[in-house]
Design an enzyme around this catalytic site. Structure first.
Site, PDB file in Angstrom:
ATOM      1  N   CYS A 131     -60.814 -28.616   0.521  1.00 53.01           N
ATOM      2  CA  CYS A 131     -61.945 -27.805  -0.075  1.00 53.01           C
ATOM      3  C   CYS A 131     -61.599 -26.298  -0.049  1.00 53.01           C
ATOM      4  O   CYS A 131     -61.787 -25.831   1.344  1.00 53.01           O
ATOM      5  CB  CYS A 131     -63.170 -28.320   0.840  1.00 53.01           C
ATOM      6  N   CYS A 134     -64.410 -23.939   1.423  1.00 50.48           N
ATOM      7  CA  CYS A 134     -64.958 -24.216   2.698  1.00 50.48           C
ATOM      8  C   CYS A 134     -63.769 -23.426   3.509  1.00 50.48           C
ATOM      9  O   CYS A 134     -64.205 -22.843   4.615  1.00 50.48           O
ATOM     10  CB  CYS A 134     -64.751 -25.753   3.066  1.00 50.48           C
ATOM     11  N   ASP A 135     -62.540 -23.756   3.189  1.00 50.83           N
ATOM     12  CA  ASP A 135     -61.439 -23.605   4.141  1.00 50.83           C
ATOM     13  C   ASP A 135     -60.522 -22.275   3.834  1.00 50.83           C
ATOM     14  O   ASP A 135     -59.674 -22.053   4.581  1.00 50.83           O
ATOM     15  CB  ASP A 135     -60.794 -24.749   4.585  1.00 50.83           C
TER      16      ASP A 135
END
Ligand code: NAP
Length: 315
Positions: A131, A134-135
């Site tokens: 992701c 997200c990261d």
């Protein structure tokens, strides 16, 4: 007893909820611990009709949710742990409770696939991810690798250029699967380079990713490749674990629907990526959610008419 339970809260589940709620069926939606489905993990959605400027995936899902709630859908952020579709009414269990329903709409979507190679699981959250939204920000000015050759991989790679000093796309063939528009964008981005005909065999690093072992599938050679992060974007697998033995699944684990949203169990309908490995678009999932809710409504109408007639004839 519930009239409609919707399992899942991506575009399919929440569209089913909007339609069922507008039909006065007060659907109960089990949204999962993390509601919103895969769009919660994407950045800008440019191809959802009605948003000519594009919209961020999570913002789109907030709108879906608000629309469903506006018409009376009850949305619970809990996971379904088991179902029993062999009995009547249908039974749906969560961690704490069980619910009976006249109809169930299954819209549990799909999850990202992993490479299943040494080091991948151990270093998840320490440089290995599926992701970018997200990261990605953890890898500012770092070198990042993305694996895959489809639209997801290119979308991730393009997004990651905001953070990384360089993004390398590694693909197992010599041709991308992605759409032309995404391929053109990636190819013309100066921060992205591509390694063809190559697979990742191992992720290296003690407490964070430091490199990969790569294998060139054309000549069989293997070599070490330094990097700070590995983003895996190689497709998805349907979320059908709780339906094994309850619904017919195809050889890839997707729910079989012989006709539209209809499954092999009367009263259980399906919509979205959990049954669609071909189109997998937010807009097709939303359309399928609409179809499932309309089918559920018709089924309930017929069922309730039958029960009324039986009750009348017994007097
Ligand atoms: P996909 O189209 O199935 O592509 C998966 C890619 O990963 C393929 O290039 C495949 O290689 C590669 N791959 C699969 N297993 C692998 C493995 N074990 N090791 C290495 N590589 C592997 O999946 P997707 O990219 O997630 O896209 C799914 C659908 O969503 C598509 O319909 C896509 O158009 C859509 N989508 C659209 C957008 C957009 O419009 N912006 C964004 C994301 C997704 P091969 O090519 O060799 O099979």
């Amino acid at each position: 007893m519930e009239r409609v339970i919707v399992i899942g809260s991506g575009p399919a589940g929440l569209t089913a909820a909007v339609y069922a709620a507008r039909a006065n069926l007060r659907p109960l939606v089990f949204a999962g611990g993390l509601y919103g489905g895969q769009l919660m993990l994407t950045t800008e959605v440019e191809n959802y009709p009605g948003f000519p400027e594009g919209i961020m995936g999570p913002d789109l899902m907030i709108r879906f949710r608000e629309q469903a709630e506006r018409f009376g859908a009850r949305i619970e952020n809990v996971d379904v742990t088991a179902v029993d579709f062999a009995r009547r009414p249908l039974l749906v269990r969560t961690c704490d409770e069980q619910y009976e329903a006249g109809t169930v709409i299954v819209a549990t979507g799909a999850s990202a696939l992993w490479l299943d190679i040494p080091g991948e699981e151990r270093l998840r959250g320490r440089g290995v991810s599926t992701c970018a939204t997200c990261d990605g920000a953890f890898f500012r000015d770092k070198h990042i690798v993305v694996v895959g050759g489809g639209d997801s991989a290119l979308e991730e790679a393009l997004f990651l250029t905001r953070f990384g000093r360089r993004v390398t796309l590694i693909h197992r063939r010599d041709r991308l699967r992605a759409s032309k528009i995404m391929s053109d964008r990636a190819r013309s981005n100066e921060k992205i380079d591509m390694i063809w005909n190559t697979v990742v065999e191992e992720v290296r690093g003690d407490d964070h990713v430091t490199g990969l072992r790569l294998r060139n599938v054309a000549d069989g050679s293997t070599y070490e490749f330094e990097t700070d992060a590995l983003f895996v974007a190689i497709g998805h697998t349907p979320n059908t674990g709780v339906f094994v033995g309850q619904l017919d699944l195809d050889e890839r684990g997707y729910i079989d629907s012989p006709d539209g949203s209809v499954t092999n169990v009367e009263g259980v309908f399906v919509a979205g990526d959990v049954n669609d490995h071909r189109y997998r678009q937010a807009v097709t999932a939303a359309g399928a959610g609409c179809r499932a809710a309309m089918d559920a409504e018709k089924y309930l109408e017929a069922l309730e008419f039958k029960m009324d007639s039986l009750a009348r004839s017994s007097f």
